[in-house]
Design an enzyme around this catalytic site. Structure first.
Site, short mmCIF file in Angstrom:
data_model
loop_
_atom_site.label_atom_id
_atom_site.label_comp_id
_atom_site.label_asym_id
_atom_site.label_seq_id
_atom_site.Cartn_x
_atom_site.Cartn_y
_atom_site.Cartn_z
N GLU A 111 49.74 -68.40 93.10
CA GLU A 111 48.30 -68.79 93.06
C GLU A 111 47.92 -70.02 92.52
OE1 GLU A 111 45.75 -64.71 93.63
OE2 GLU A 111 45.74 -65.45 91.58
N HIS A 226 34.42 -69.19 93.68
CA HIS A 226 35.60 -69.09 94.58
C HIS A 226 35.27 -69.94 95.86
CE1 HIS A 226 38.92 -67.44 96.51
NE2 HIS A 226 39.34 -66.83 95.30
N ARG A 272 40.63 -74.18 91.36
CA ARG A 272 39.39 -73.68 92.08
C ARG A 272 38.28 -74.66 92.21
NH1 ARG A 272 39.63 -67.25 90.92
NH2 ARG A 272 41.37 -67.09 92.13
N HIS A 333 31.72 -66.55 91.26
CA HIS A 333 32.93 -65.52 91.25
C HIS A 333 33.15 -64.99 89.78
CE1 HIS A 333 36.67 -63.67 92.47
NE2 HIS A 333 37.34 -64.44 91.67
N ARG A 368 38.95 -70.70 84.19
CA ARG A 368 39.90 -69.65 84.35
C ARG A 368 41.13 -70.14 85.16
NH1 ARG A 368 39.97 -64.42 87.37
NH2 ARG A 368 38.87 -65.70 89.00
#
Ligand code: FAD
Length: 496
Positions: A111, A226, A272, A333, A368
């Site tokens: 990811e 997100h 992100r 998110h 994060r």
């Protein structure tokens, strides 16, 4: 034998319960809906751990620190990544199934922000599988009692020590749960925004409880959005996991241009916050409501096999993702901030612990890294269990005021006004004027709530109050930030 209480039945609450019960103590888990209704059940992508041959905890540590943009607590990050392989072993021992390669090794996905393949997963429903396994283990444990539809309303705190929690339990009314140690594991607060990937239970209750009790709370301004949430009237806020982009899906505008080329050399796998900001800018530039995720060049069989939930859900809506682009928008998110805890999950109040999304352990800093949150929930809730067992408090029964609500119709109005201002002014791109306006609106909504207190208990109203208190932390934190870092981006700071 001592008695402990966990508020919340997601991964953090249940991992704590299992660890404490394994040592021979009793645990009561209070949860406000059905046991598996938690953010945990919705996690798709997986859980990060350096278990691959080409990987190491040092690389995982470096990626986590880079995502956190200089604001992580390095000791917490090291604690997290070093315990990650054990966390996977523990989940397997509890009965969690993970995808494997033909040789039996764990299949590892990749990811954004990860320099290696290290996402341990179960197709695109890892959270569902983890929750299934921990719920079953908890149900089978004779020393753990799970009470569903038990809504925690206050912590019992006196002289800086927590003695337990007060809750309203369906059909029983108000109840007191005294405890030698109390864990808050209430998850996130996505319902503060109009668009969120979180389920309805994510109403920041832990932040409200901790605020009332005077526990330290920090970093709430670091709210993660997100980038790829489905934009569809029939299915709001359905997440399209980042693993889809990891597998090669591309982002396009309505003209078909792969616009990430105009924003960041890492393209769709940039962190992100970078992708979400690029999407906001692109939608503003083009005056469109959404953008598109394109999987049509990927192997159709691979799509069906690796992303069965997404494939089936969108097919139900008449969208064949093997042939058509998916309309997407960024949505709230994950909350990086929360109740401040140390490496042992201890809050600033003795006897009170926090773990999972509600806690601010220091591992996320300003942003994060994907798939570090399920990991954090396991590692820090188990650390909290050890701390709580090492330092039991002598619980004392305390008087607490009855929970007071506003009328539900007023709560609906207040919640909608809150969601509207947070979405418009405190989302991906912020400004000085917008934050000032948000602060004044949140304060006037808190005032309106106080002025309207007269109705009987309403869970919806109390959740709304918790959202207001949490939003106040988000706005105040954002106003106090004097530089753009990680998830906090204020256009006016760029001009200074
Ligand atoms: C759609 C989606 C996809 C995600 N994908 C990933 C991923 O791939 N990898 C990853 O690492 N993370 C992912 N995350 C984030 C991750 O799922 C969460 O951060 C994590 O599961 C939080 O676990 P938790 O135990 O802290 O809270 P939760 O799982 O949210 O559990 C909170 C519990 O507290 C209960 N509760 C709340 N308030 C009260 C109250 N007042 N009284 C009693 N009970 C209460 C709730 O009912 C719930 O049971 C995702 C999140 C979402 C929403």
């Amino acid at each position: 034998m001592s008695s402990y209480v966990a508020v919340g039945s997601g991964l953090a609450g249940l991992a704590f319960a299992l660890r404490v019960a394994e040592s021979g103590h009793r645990v009561t888990v209070l949860t406000k809906a059905q046991v598996a209704e938690a953010n945990t059940s919705y996690a798709q992508g997986g859980i990060a751990a350096a278990v691959g041959e080409a990987d190491s905890w040092k690389l995982h540590e470096q990626d986590t620190l880079t995502a956190g943009a200089g604001l992580c607590d390095p000791a917490a990050v090291r604690f997290l990544v070093q315990h990650a392989p054990d966390a996977i072993d523990w989940l397997k021992a509890v009965g969690t199934r993970f995808d494997t390669e033909a040789d039996g090794d764990l299949a590892l996905g990749r990811e954004g922000g990860h320099s290696r393949h290290r996402i341990v997963h179960f197709a695109d429903r890892t959270g569902w599988e983890i929750e299934r396994a921990v719920v079953q283990a908890v149900r089978e444990h004779p020393s753990i009692e799970v009470i569903e539809h038990a809504f925690a309303t206050a912590l019992l705190v006196k002289n800086g020590v927590c003695h337990g929690v007060r809750a309203v339990v369906s059909e029983l009314g108000e109840r007191t749960y005294l405890a030698h140690g109390t864990l808050i594991a209430t998850g996130g607060g996505g319902m503060m925004y109009q668009h969120t990937t979180n389920p309805r239970v994510a109403t920041a209750d832990g932040i409200g409880l901790a605020s009332d009790a005077g526990a330290a709370i920090a970093d709430m301004e670091f709210m993660q959005f997100h980038p790829t949430t489905l934009y569809h009237p029939q299915l709001r806020s359905f997440l399209i996991t980042e693993a889809v982009r990891g597998a090669g899906a591309t982002l396009r505008n309505h003209e078909g241009r792969r616009f990430m080329y105009d924003y960041d050399p890492r393209l769709e796998l940039a962190p992100r916050d970078v992708v979400a900001r690029a999407m906001e800018a692109e939608m503003q530039r083009l005056g469109t409501w959404c953008l598109y995720l394109d999987l049509t060049h990927l192997d159709p069989e691979k799509i069906e096999h690796e992303f069965p939930t997404i494939y089936a859900k969108l097919m139900e809506l008449g969208l064949d993702i093997r042939k058509e682009w998916i309309p997407v928008v960024p949505a709230q998110h994950y909350s990086c901030g929360g109740i401040v805890t140390d490496l042992g999950g201890r809050s600033s109040i003795r006897g009170l612990y926090a773990a999972g999304e509600v806690a601010r352990t220091g591992v996320h800093g300003a942003n994060r890294l994907a798939s570090n949150s399920l990991l954090e929930a396991v590692v820090f809730s188990q650390a909290a269990a050890l701390s709580a067992m090492a330092d039991p408090v002598e619980p004392e029964s305390l008087e607490v005021a009855e929970p007071q609500s506003v009328a539900e119709s007023e709560a609906v109005r207040i919640r909608h006004a809150l969601q509207s201002i947070m979405t418009q002014r405190v989302a991906v791109v912020r400004s000085n004027e917008g934050l000032k306006q948000a602060e004044s609106t949140v304060e006037s909504l808190i005032e309106a709530y106080r002025a309207g207190l007269k109705a009987p208990f309403s869970q919806y109203a109390l959740e709304t109050r918790n959202l207001l208190l949490a939003a106040r932390h988000v706005v105040q934190g954002a106003r106090a930030r004097t530089e753009n870092v990680g998830l906090h981006y204020n256009v006016d700071l760029d001009k200074e």
